[in-house]
Structures are given as C-alpha cells and as structure tokens.
Design a protein around this motif. Sequence first.
Motif, PDB file in Angstrom:
ATOM      1  N   LEU A  37       8.855  10.313   0.959  1.00 37.33           N
ATOM      2  CA  LEU A  37       9.174  11.573   0.281  1.00 37.33           C
ATOM      3  C   LEU A  37       9.933  11.278  -1.006  1.00 37.33           C
ATOM      4  CD1 LEU A  37       9.377  14.776   0.605  1.00 37.33           C
ATOM      5  CD2 LEU A  37      11.640  14.340   1.557  1.00 37.33           C
ATOM      6  N   TYR A  38       9.331  11.679  -2.124  1.00 39.28           N
ATOM      7  CA  TYR A  38       9.991  11.427  -3.408  1.00 39.28           C
ATOM      8  C   TYR A  38      10.532  12.709  -4.020  1.00 39.28           C
ATOM      9  CZ  TYR A  38       5.750   8.384  -3.899  1.00 39.28           C
ATOM     10  OH  TYR A  38       4.696   7.538  -3.733  1.00 39.28           O
ATOM     11  N   ALA A  39      11.604  12.567  -4.705  1.00 40.02           N
ATOM     12  CA  ALA A  39      12.096  13.624  -5.591  1.00 40.02           C
ATOM     13  C   ALA A  39      13.244  13.029  -6.376  1.00 40.02           C
ATOM     14  CB  ALA A  39      12.596  14.813  -4.800  1.00 40.02           C
ATOM     15  N   PRO A  40      13.446  13.514  -7.604  1.00 37.05           N
ATOM     16  CA  PRO A  40      14.595  13.017  -8.352  1.00 37.05           C
ATOM     17  C   PRO A  40      15.885  13.282  -7.583  1.00 37.05           C
ATOM     18  CG  PRO A  40      13.188  14.363  -9.740  1.00 37.05           C
ATOM     19  CD  PRO A  40      12.680  14.508  -8.353  1.00 37.05           C
ATOM     20  N   GLN A 159      14.413   3.042  -2.361  1.00 39.92           N
ATOM     21  CA  GLN A 159      14.148   2.147  -3.504  1.00 39.92           C
ATOM     22  C   GLN A 159      15.259   1.115  -3.668  1.00 39.92           C
ATOM     23  OE1 GLN A 159      14.842   5.502  -4.167  1.00 39.92           O
ATOM     24  NE2 GLN A 159      16.939   5.170  -4.804  1.00 39.92           N
ATOM     25  N   ASP A 160      16.440   1.406  -3.101  1.00 40.80           N
ATOM     26  CA  ASP A 160      17.548   0.460  -3.231  1.00 40.80           C
ATOM     27  C   ASP A 160      17.299  -0.842  -2.475  1.00 40.80           C
ATOM     28  OD1 ASP A 160      18.685   2.321  -4.806  1.00 40.80           O
ATOM     29  OD2 ASP A 160      20.512   2.586  -3.638  1.00 40.80           O
ATOM     30  N   ILE A 161      16.231  -0.883  -1.715  1.00 40.31           N
ATOM     31  CA  ILE A 161      15.823  -2.123  -1.053  1.00 40.31           C
ATOM     32  C   ILE A 161      15.554  -3.203  -2.117  1.00 40.31           C
ATOM     33  CG2 ILE A 161      13.335  -1.686  -1.004  1.00 40.31           C
ATOM     34  CD1 ILE A 161      13.206  -2.865   1.749  1.00 40.31           C
ATOM     35  N   GLY A 189      13.379   8.691  -1.357  1.00 39.58           N
ATOM     36  CA  GLY A 189      13.905   7.997  -2.521  1.00 39.58           C
ATOM     37  C   GLY A 189      13.904   8.845  -3.757  1.00 39.58           C
ATOM     38  N   SER A 190      14.793   8.483  -4.684  1.00 39.43           N
ATOM     39  CA  SER A 190      14.933   9.320  -5.864  1.00 39.43           C
ATOM     40  C   SER A 190      14.442   8.649  -7.135  1.00 39.43           C
ATOM     41  CB  SER A 190      16.373   9.769  -6.041  1.00 39.43           C
ATOM     42  OG  SER A 190      17.254   8.770  -5.647  1.00 39.43           O
ATOM     43  N   ARG A 191      14.190   7.338  -7.066  1.00 44.68           N
ATOM     44  CA  ARG A 191      13.670   6.728  -8.284  1.00 44.68           C
ATOM     45  C   ARG A 191      12.159   6.676  -8.137  1.00 44.68           C
ATOM     46  NH1 ARG A 191      17.975   4.188 -10.714  1.00 44.68           N
ATOM     47  NH2 ARG A 191      16.680   4.164 -12.567  1.00 44.68           N
ATOM     48  N   THR A 192      11.532   7.766  -8.540  1.00 46.72           N
ATOM     49  CA  THR A 192      10.115   7.944  -8.279  1.00 46.72           C
ATOM     50  C   THR A 192       9.263   6.768  -8.733  1.00 46.72           C
ATOM     51  OG1 THR A 192      10.594  10.242  -8.664  1.00 46.72           O
ATOM     52  CG2 THR A 192       8.287   9.669  -8.441  1.00 46.72           C
ATOM     53  N   HIS A 193       9.522   6.274  -9.962  1.00 48.91           N
ATOM     54  CA  HIS A 193       8.661   5.213 -10.474  1.00 48.91           C
ATOM     55  C   HIS A 193       8.780   3.930  -9.643  1.00 48.91           C
ATOM     56  CE1 HIS A 193      12.492   4.657 -12.429  1.00 48.91           C
ATOM     57  NE2 HIS A 193      12.149   3.430 -12.754  1.00 48.91           N
ATOM     58  N   ILE A 194       9.979   3.642  -9.157  1.00 49.55           N
ATOM     59  CA  ILE A 194      10.158   2.425  -8.349  1.00 49.55           C
ATOM     60  C   ILE A 194       9.429   2.585  -7.014  1.00 49.55           C
ATOM     61  CG2 ILE A 194      11.820   0.890  -7.225  1.00 49.55           C
ATOM     62  CD1 ILE A 194      13.881   1.693  -9.242  1.00 49.55           C
ATOM     63  N   LEU A 195       9.612   3.752  -6.393  1.00 48.04           N
ATOM     64  CA  LEU A 195       8.980   3.994  -5.097  1.00 48.04           C
ATOM     65  C   LEU A 195       7.461   4.002  -5.199  1.00 48.04           C
ATOM     66  CD1 LEU A 195      10.961   6.749  -3.243  1.00 48.04           C
ATOM     67  CD2 LEU A 195      10.531   4.426  -2.517  1.00 48.04           C
ATOM     68  N   GLN A 196       6.967   4.652  -6.254  1.00 48.68           N
ATOM     69  CA  GLN A 196       5.514   4.698  -6.407  1.00 48.68           C
ATOM     70  C   GLN A 196       4.948   3.300  -6.523  1.00 48.68           C
ATOM     71  OE1 GLN A 196       4.911   7.552  -9.499  1.00 48.68           O
ATOM     72  NE2 GLN A 196       4.459   9.169  -8.016  1.00 48.68           N
ATOM     73  N   ASP A 197       5.652   2.452  -7.245  1.00 46.64           N
ATOM     74  CA  ASP A 197       5.189   1.083  -7.357  1.00 46.64           C
ATOM     75  C   ASP A 197       5.213   0.395  -5.986  1.00 46.64           C
ATOM     76  OD1 ASP A 197       4.279  -1.061  -9.176  1.00 46.64           O
ATOM     77  OD2 ASP A 197       6.053  -2.082  -8.392  1.00 46.64           O
ATOM     78  N   MET A 198       6.249   0.647  -5.224  1.00 44.27           N
ATOM     79  CA  MET A 198       6.345   0.009  -3.908  1.00 44.27           C
ATOM     80  C   MET A 198       5.185   0.393  -2.992  1.00 44.27           C
ATOM     81  SD  MET A 198      10.336   0.297  -2.838  1.00 44.27           S
ATOM     82  CE  MET A 198      10.103  -0.619  -1.336  1.00 44.27           C
ATOM     83  N   PHE A 199       4.787   1.672  -3.059  1.00 43.01           N
ATOM     84  CA  PHE A 199       3.789   2.159  -2.106  1.00 43.01           C
ATOM     85  C   PHE A 199       2.357   2.199  -2.664  1.00 43.01           C
ATOM     86  CE2 PHE A 199       7.708   3.442  -0.156  1.00 43.01           C
ATOM     87  CZ  PHE A 199       7.451   3.309   1.199  1.00 43.01           C
ATOM     88  N   ASN A 200       2.220   2.154  -3.994  1.00 44.72           N
ATOM     89  CA  ASN A 200       0.864   2.264  -4.564  1.00 44.72           C
ATOM     90  C   ASN A 200       0.343   0.989  -5.186  1.00 44.72           C
ATOM     91  OD1 ASN A 200       1.061   4.928  -3.899  1.00 44.72           O
ATOM     92  ND2 ASN A 200       1.571   5.612  -5.963  1.00 44.72           N
ATOM     93  N   MET A 213       4.633  12.316  -0.227  1.00 42.34           N
ATOM     94  CA  MET A 213       4.877  13.736  -0.472  1.00 42.34           C
ATOM     95  C   MET A 213       5.922  13.849  -1.558  1.00 42.34           C
ATOM     96  SD  MET A 213       6.155  16.475   2.342  1.00 42.34           S
ATOM     97  CE  MET A 213       7.003  17.952   1.811  1.00 42.34           C
ATOM     98  N   ASN A 214       5.691  14.784  -2.457  1.00 43.85           N
ATOM     99  CA  ASN A 214       6.593  14.970  -3.565  1.00 43.85           C
ATOM    100  C   ASN A 214       7.389  16.248  -3.332  1.00 43.85           C
ATOM    101  OD1 ASN A 214       7.578  14.239  -6.029  1.00 43.85           O
ATOM    102  ND2 ASN A 214       6.092  15.514  -7.137  1.00 43.85           N
TER     103      ASN A 214
END
Length: 373
Positions: A37-40, A159-161, A189-200, A213-214
């Motif tokens: 689940l992402y959001a700023p 994302q802090d991982i 997570g709140s850093r969308t770009h970092i998380l998206q990279d992790m999962f995509n 989910m956003n």
Amino acid sequence: MNPFSYGTVVKEPYFFDRKEETERIVTTLTGGNNLVLYAPRRYGKTSLVMKVIESLNSLGFACIYFDFMTVYSRESFIQVFSKAIFKQQGYTEKVMQSIAKLVKGIRPKLTFDQNGTPEFSLDFLETKISDKTLDSVIDLPDKLFPGKKRLIIIMDEFQDIDKLNGENFEKLLRSKIQHHSNVNYLFLGSRTHILQDMFNNKNRAFYNSASAMNLGALPKAETINFLIERFSLSNIKLEEDTASYLIEQSGNIPYYIQFLASEVWQYTINQKKIVDKEIIRLSSDKIIDLKSDYYIELFDHLTPYQKKLLKALAVSGKNVFSAEYALTFRLSAGSTTQKALSGLINSGIIEKNENDYSFDDPFFKQFILRLTA
Ligand SMILES: Nc1ncnc2c1ncn2[C@@H]1O[C@H](COP(=O)(O)OP(=O)(O)O)[C@@H](O)[C@H]1O
Ligand SMILES: [Mg+2]
C-alpha cells in the motif's frame, strides 16, 4: 477540547471514511495475497491500517505490526520484530521460551517495572548477527502459529529496508517469506518511487510479490462534512466553500487538513463563531511562523539551482520539462533540472505524481511563495 487531531494515528471520531479501502485491503489479505500500500507521508496509511487490524482481528486473524522507521541494523530489526511478536502473543514466560528455543543467537528477557508492566529486551549471543539467526527470527511467526490461526504481518515504512540493503537483507527477507504458507504480508510505505522500484523492478527481490494499492486523498465531500460537523460541536459555523478553501490551503493532505483546522479552531473559539477565509489565512501564517526555523534550514541546504527550481515548483508543478516552463522560470537544460529535481524528491521535499510534481508539505510551499513575493 480541540475537535481536531493530527500527528499520530487517529481513531474515530477524528477518523472518517476509508471504508472501501479497508474492505479492499482486508479482502486481499484474507484471500491469501500479499499487498503493498503506497501513499505519500501523512495521507493516513498507519491510521487506516489500525482499522484494518481491528477488522482482521474480528475475523479471527492474528496481526503483527511493526515499523521499519526504527530499524537501522540487523540487531534493531530483531529487536523491533520480536517485540511486535511479544505484543501480539502476550508478554509471557511461555512465549519467551519458545522464542529462545527457535532462535539460537538471541536471549530474550522479560523484566517488570514498578507498576508491573512487562518490559522486553534482548541479549545477542553473537558478535555479528549471522544469517542463520536472522533466518530463524523471520521464520518465527510461521513457527509460532503452526497451522492454527492465519497470521498477517504488517511492515510499515517498508522502503526503509533500503537502509539495510548493504547486508542483502531484502533478498534474505523475500526468500524466507515466500515459504510462509500461513502468513500474509502487508507492506506500507510513503516513498512511492522507492517502493515501486522494489516491487516492479525485475531485478529486485520483491518483484511481483504483492498486489499493489495506492491510497489517495480523502474524498472532498466527506472531508467538507467532517470539518463542518467537527466545528459545529463548538457552535462554530463553517460554510462549504470556506471548508473547500481550508482543504486547498492544506494541499488536500489529511494531516495538514487537521493541522490547519485545529489552528483555525483555536483562533475562532475565543473570538468569532464563524470561520472565514481571512481566519484561514491567518492560521496558515501562524503555522508557517511556527515552522519557519525548520523551513529556513531546509531551504539553506539546497543548491542554488534547486532553490530556483523549488521556487518555480511552488508556482506550478505541471509540464516541468517543457520549453515554456524553462523559459518562464529561467531554467537551464532538462538534464540539469532533472538532476535537481531528483535531489528534491530524494530529500522528501517534492513528490512525483502521475502528471505533475507537488510539495510534500503545503506550508513549505507557501513559505517558498512568500520568499518570492
Ligand atoms: N481517515 C482519516 N480521517 C481523518 N483524518 C485522517 C485520516 N487519516 C489520516 N488523517 C490525518 O492525517 C494524520 C496522519 O495520519 P497517519 O495515519 O499517521 O498517516 P501516514 O501513516 O500515511 O503518514 C492523522 O494524524 C490525521 O490528522
Ligand atoms: Mg505512518
């Protein structure tokens, strides 16, 4: 008492809406899937997840929640994670013994303070935490609930991982959790770009390991109703279009809406019984004043070009790479702008959205606009 609350997790009556989101998250997890689940920051992820946990508990699922924000090493991960397990299982001798038995490299300790409140701590038996110890800690929940109850593990600010990546932590975690057949995971997570990279990103360990989910802003009509109702408890009148203005001034971010509303309430409660735009402006000024030391420092740390770009972004975050934008704001080549923008995004000042760029903090944006004025 102030009818608004901000800064920490909120519950009713300070929490509203998010019913569909709660349902969707619960259905996904109970259906046996993992979810990211992402959001700023400050959109209400953690508050929403506390609702989700209530729901899951009532359906008979056990939930373990912890926050990666406080994790910076293998040791701290083990500490935070096992504490979360204790919290869920109860601080008992029995749980402590099972943990000690399952994980060889640590010795959990339970002490009681003067009030009899249990306090949990750990001794590490290895000078450097081995992969084996880490493995068995990650496997703990799966082992502690053998086939009985279904379990949901929630990792906030996931994302802090990244802070542990030098140790290949991400790979290790992923390789373990895919074998946990009675556990599902919710990552926030709140850093969308970092998380998206992790999962995509195909080359990353968590690629394709969870549905995504956003979480968006709160719906406008419901937010207006919430504001009007909360003010009316103190017999303060707020008209619909003034409420709209308040939402706009807060960048439509849940945290800032309640922050500003709370200041407006304080201003209004002893003076007038109706909120107008002027009061909202004065309250915004007060917030900017309160935070100005921090804002000045934040601004001072930027490069001259970042400052210039930030001033432009405060005016408009659309079509940032167009020739017209460069001309209007006297910017250099696209690559220079790109580099400065990445810096602003990485330091959490600017958020990248689908079609534009916005400020993480709407009051910092107003502060910047005033510098320019
Ligand atoms: N559903 C909601 N209803 C009302 N206010 C909310 C809601 N969600 C979040 N907020 C406001 O936003 C603030 C931050 O919420 P939080 O859950 O900590 O966000 P995040 O975890 O995304 O940073 C809360 O303290 C509250 O003021
Ligand atoms: Mg949070």
